[in-house]
Design a protein around this motif. Structure first.
Motif: not given
Length: 229
Positions: A6-34
């Protein structure tokens, strides 16, 4: 016994991509501000953003599992702890005597749900409701849920309920009536702490007890008999 990956390459839940993308952008913003300001405020924001990002990745993790399917063997519909096993009458979807097994998923569990037994999807229905604590017995009927009924090819109908809780406010089910499903196949997601109820024929031989920890797609839950046996 049949065994399939039951393998697939994407290791995160289907339906969680939007939330993961939001917090990735938040982290990138935090790195930029630092790098822009390099002060204690930017550093604190970076630490908080990194912590939240890692927490979200952990919550939405969806590990691949090797599923071993056997005729009539019901496997865990998700990860969690068995909190109740009772005999009852299910009047709404099955109109039959059943055994209900209830599982509570805490924040540390994998929140992806899996098909307990191969068959064909007969019904998927969303029911708005309350957001009581998921471990309370009345949550099965009063809380918001998604009900899925599957015809299990000679073993009767199985009802699986994804139930929202006081924190979990959204359930997802990717299937539709008519879909043919395999034992252990991913079919949905509940965000944050929640509950899954499994309704089985009254003749099911239960293989778990209250307090047991269940692993979705792996742990044997019950053995069913053929309808004509």
């Amino acid at each position: 016994m049949t065994k399939y990956g039951n393998d697939r390459a994407w290791p995160f839940a289907e339906g969680g991509g939007g939330t993961i993308a939001f917090f990735t952008i938040l982290l990138a913003t935090a790195v930029f501000l630092w790098f822009q300001f390099t002060n204690w405020g930017a550093g604190l924001f970076l630490l908080l953003a990194a912590f939240l990002w890692l927490l979200i990745l952990y919550f939405f993790r969806d590990p691949n599992r090797q599923i071993k399917a056997q005729p009539g063997l019901v496997v865990g519909p998700g990860d969690g702890e068995v909190v109740e096993i009772i005999k009852m009458t299910e009047d709404r979807f099955l109109q039959a005597e059943v055994i209900r097994m209830s599982m509570f998923l805490d924040i540390t569990d994998v929140h992806v749900q899996r098909v307990p037994l191969a068959g064909k999807v007969a019904l998927v229905q969303h029911q708005p409701g309350k957001f009581l604590q998921a471990f309370r017995p009345e949550a099965s009927e009063l809380n918001e849920f998604i009900a899925m009924v599957t015809d299990s090819e000679g073993y009767g109908r199985i009802l699986t309920k994804q139930i929202a809780g006081i924190v979990a406010r959204r359930c997802l089910n990717y299937l539709k009536p008519g879909d043919v499903v395999q034992t252990g196949q991913r079919f949905g997601l509940i965000r944050f702490s929640s509950r899954v109820d499994l309704f089985l024929p009254p003749t099911a031989q239960m293989l778990v007890k209250v307090g047991d920890k269940v692993t979705g797609g792996i742990t044997p839950i019950a053995q069913l008999k053929k309808d004509h046996e």
